[in-house]
Design a protein around this motif. Structure first.
Motif, mmCIF file in Angstrom:
data_model
loop_
_atom_site.group_PDB
_atom_site.id
_atom_site.type_symbol
_atom_site.label_atom_id
_atom_site.label_comp_id
_atom_site.label_asym_id
_atom_site.label_seq_id
_atom_site.Cartn_x
_atom_site.Cartn_y
_atom_site.Cartn_z
ATOM 1 N N TRP A 68 0.852 -1.184 0.000
ATOM 2 C CA TRP A 68 0.000 0.000 0.000
ATOM 3 C C TRP A 68 0.887 1.234 0.000
ATOM 4 C CZ3 TRP A 68 -4.664 -0.865 3.860
ATOM 5 C CH2 TRP A 68 -5.466 -1.892 3.350
ATOM 6 N N ILE A 69 0.620 2.138 -0.909
ATOM 7 C CA ILE A 69 1.475 3.302 -1.126
ATOM 8 C C ILE A 69 0.621 4.565 -1.152
ATOM 9 C CG2 ILE A 69 3.067 4.423 -2.766
ATOM 10 C CD1 ILE A 69 3.761 1.569 -3.758
ATOM 11 N N GLY A 102 9.475 2.567 -7.488
ATOM 12 C CA GLY A 102 10.128 3.378 -8.510
ATOM 13 C C GLY A 102 9.230 3.685 -9.692
ATOM 14 N N GLU A 103 8.469 2.710 -10.136
ATOM 15 C CA GLU A 103 7.593 2.922 -11.290
ATOM 16 C C GLU A 103 6.486 3.925 -10.978
ATOM 17 O OE1 GLU A 103 7.839 -1.168 -13.888
ATOM 18 O OE2 GLU A 103 6.594 -1.193 -12.092
ATOM 19 N N LEU A 104 5.933 3.845 -9.770
ATOM 20 C CA LEU A 104 4.887 4.803 -9.392
ATOM 21 C C LEU A 104 5.476 6.199 -9.177
ATOM 22 C CD1 LEU A 104 2.788 2.559 -6.999
ATOM 23 C CD2 LEU A 104 2.092 3.411 -9.239
ATOM 24 N N GLU A 105 6.678 6.238 -8.650
ATOM 25 C CA GLU A 105 7.314 7.540 -8.451
ATOM 26 C C GLU A 105 7.603 8.223 -9.785
ATOM 27 O OE1 GLU A 105 10.762 9.646 -5.751
ATOM 28 O OE2 GLU A 105 10.610 7.460 -5.770
ATOM 29 N N GLU A 106 7.947 7.449 -10.799
ATOM 30 C CA GLU A 106 8.190 8.013 -12.129
ATOM 31 C C GLU A 106 6.903 8.642 -12.685
ATOM 32 O OE1 GLU A 106 9.749 9.254 -15.668
ATOM 33 O OE2 GLU A 106 10.796 8.622 -13.851
ATOM 34 N N LEU A 107 5.768 7.988 -12.447
ATOM 35 C CA LEU A 107 4.491 8.551 -12.886
ATOM 36 C C LEU A 107 4.173 9.844 -12.130
ATOM 37 C CD1 LEU A 107 2.259 5.349 -13.154
ATOM 38 C CD2 LEU A 107 3.601 6.443 -14.956
ATOM 39 N N GLU A 144 -3.772 13.898 -13.044
ATOM 40 C CA GLU A 144 -2.847 13.515 -14.118
ATOM 41 C C GLU A 144 -2.146 12.212 -13.777
ATOM 42 O OE1 GLU A 144 -0.407 13.515 -17.566
ATOM 43 O OE2 GLU A 144 -2.399 14.319 -17.071
ATOM 44 N N PHE A 145 -1.742 12.062 -12.531
ATOM 45 C CA PHE A 145 -1.128 10.805 -12.083
ATOM 46 C C PHE A 145 -2.099 9.643 -12.277
ATOM 47 C CE2 PHE A 145 -0.799 7.686 -8.640
ATOM 48 C CZ PHE A 145 0.501 7.227 -8.814
ATOM 49 N N ASN A 146 -3.348 9.811 -11.857
ATOM 50 C CA ASN A 146 -4.336 8.746 -11.996
ATOM 51 C C ASN A 146 -4.584 8.389 -13.460
ATOM 52 O OD1 ASN A 146 -4.648 8.628 -9.238
ATOM 53 N ND2 ASN A 146 -6.446 9.969 -9.196
ATOM 54 N N GLU A 169 -1.761 3.992 -18.978
ATOM 55 C CA GLU A 169 -0.452 3.445 -19.357
ATOM 56 C C GLU A 169 0.007 2.304 -18.448
ATOM 57 O OE1 GLU A 169 2.626 6.332 -19.837
ATOM 58 O OE2 GLU A 169 1.344 7.756 -20.909
ATOM 59 N N PHE A 170 0.015 2.568 -17.136
ATOM 60 C CA PHE A 170 0.677 1.638 -16.227
ATOM 61 C C PHE A 170 -0.065 0.312 -16.097
ATOM 62 C CE2 PHE A 170 2.087 0.457 -11.782
ATOM 63 C CZ PHE A 170 3.366 0.067 -12.180
ATOM 64 N N SER A 171 -1.384 0.351 -16.043
ATOM 65 C CA SER A 171 -2.159 -0.889 -15.922
ATOM 66 C C SER A 171 -1.882 -1.836 -17.078
ATOM 67 C CB SER A 171 -3.658 -0.569 -15.848
ATOM 68 O OG SER A 171 -3.968 0.152 -14.683
ATOM 69 N N GLU A 172 -1.809 -1.289 -18.283
ATOM 70 C CA GLU A 172 -1.522 -2.112 -19.460
ATOM 71 C C GLU A 172 -0.106 -2.661 -19.406
ATOM 72 O OE1 GLU A 172 -1.424 -1.798 -24.360
ATOM 73 O OE2 GLU A 172 -2.271 -0.152 -23.163
#
Length: 391
Positions: free
Chosen positions: A182-183, A272-277, A209-211, A217-220
């Motif tokens: 959980w983040i 890291g991936e979420l932080e990039e978004l 914008e993050f959502n 993008e990220f879900s796919e």
């Protein structure tokens, strides 16, 4: 065989006794009464036992049959706590049997499994068998919250070579499950009057914008990254909070995320991936962001993924034993939820499987039940595993 030393009626009575004892976070006695019942039963059967008080009214309870080797070869691990009764379809802690099903809170999750584990130890003790390897039962607290019970095992060095976690799997052998992280990402902008939006930085826009990036993008991206039996990881935006009044540009907005991750991913990459978004969102909208793990809601040792090789001895022996007593040909499966197997396998080098009576869909259900035949078959399977691995 188990039936030579304990009857089905005894096994089911132990299950009923356990279900009738309320034990969860919302009552003063917590899991203490459940642990007390188990310890008294182990004492009665002359099985070496102990309680380990972690917090007030929150003890782990242990039972052990010592082998020639002091190391714990095989552990049966089950959590003592349930969720509260809430609005169940019947009295939550007054178990009854109907059409071969035992109803009551915790019957599936996981007092049916605990009863089967204890019954297997009782039967082995009654058999007067001499074990070469040590077998242990660990009844642990707090799995429904932060897994303090199994973390205690690790901190005290009570670590087995192999373990069976008795979560409900309908007696399938589960060899892998996802991790759960959980983040929270907090976006910070600059407040101004709602009539002058260009003078501020709208934190809700940054979060939006993050959502959008997560959804589009990220879900796919996650769907194209898989692991044996588990498929792909997932991400869910479950909470968004921000703003005070419609006429104020919000200077703060937080997003809380549930990220289910795979054994071939790392915790660093998950963050890291979420932080990039998040960085891309503030680059576009403005402002800043902060990211943190919501450790107050999860295991302190991290809710990591779990996996064991399908060719490991424990998996093969369990498949053989399960087929022997159910008559069904089994193949390894994934476990759809999280379990304490991950703590043992990632922090103690334990090889673990999840194997227990009941259907995971009944866990926490208003009509929770566990099939009585499955409970007894689980005890037979556990007894068989002790014989093959420890005897």
């Amino acid at each position: 065989m188990l039936k030579d030393f304990i009857t089905k009626e005894e096994v089911i009575q132990i299950t009923k006794d356990l279900v009738s004892i309320e034990g969860h976070k919302d009552i003063e006695v917590k899991e203490s009464k459940v642990a007390q019942y188990i310890q008294e039963l182990l004492k009665k059967e002359k099985i070496e036992n102990d309680v380990d008080i972690i917090e007030e009214n929150r003890p782990n309870v242990y039972g052990k049959i010592q082998g020639e080797d002091d190391e714990i070869e095989l552990m049966f691990n089950g959590h003592l706590d349930t969720i509260p009764g809430f609005n169940m379809d019947y009295e939550a802690f007054e178990p009854f049997i109907k059409d071969g099903k035992l109803y009551g809170r915790g019957s599936a999750d996981m007092k049916g499994g605990i009863a089967a584990m204890i019954s297997a130890l009782i039967a082995m003790k009654r058999s007067n068998a001499s074990l070469k390897k040590t077998v242990m039962f660990a009844g642990v607290i707090d799995e429904e919250e932060s897994s303090k019970g199994t973390e205690r095992l690790i901190k005290k060095g009570i670590i087995p070579k192999m373990a069976v976690i008795g979560e409900p799997t309908e007696l399938n052998i589960s060899i892998a499950h996802k991790g759960m992280e959980w983040i929270e990402i907090t976006f910070k902008g600059r407040s101004s009057h709602g009539s002058r939006p260009k003078e501020g930085i709208n934190a809700i826009y940054a979060a939006s914008e993050f959502n959008r990036l997560v959804y589009e993008e990220f879900s796919e991206k996650l769907e194209n990254r898989t692991f044996d039996l588990l498929g792909h990881g997932t991400v869910n935006v479950g909470v968004i909070r921000g703003g005070d009044d419609p006429n104020i540009i919000p200077d703060k907005c937080s997003v809380r995320i549930d990220r289910r991750w795979l054994p071939n991913e790392t915790l660093e990459s998950v963050h890291g991936e979420l932080e990039e978004l998040a960085k891309r969102a503030v680059d576009k909208i403005g402002g800043k962001y902060e990211i943190r793990a919501l450790r107050e809601f999860t295991a302190s040792m991290i809710n990591t993924p779990h996996s064991i090789d399908r060719d490991h001895r424990l998996v093969k022996e369990a498949l053989e034993s399960t087929e022997k007593f159910t008559g069904d040909k089994k193949e390894p499966v994934a476990f759809p939820a999280w379990s304490d197997a991950a703590l043992l396998s990632n922090n103690g080098d334990t090889e673990a499987i999840i194997l227990g009576p009941g259907n995971i869909n009944q866990a926490h259900a208003n009509d929770e039940f566990c099939d009585t035949e499955e409970i007894y078959q689980a005890a037979e399977i556990y007894f068989d595993l002790i014989e093959k691995i420890c005897k």
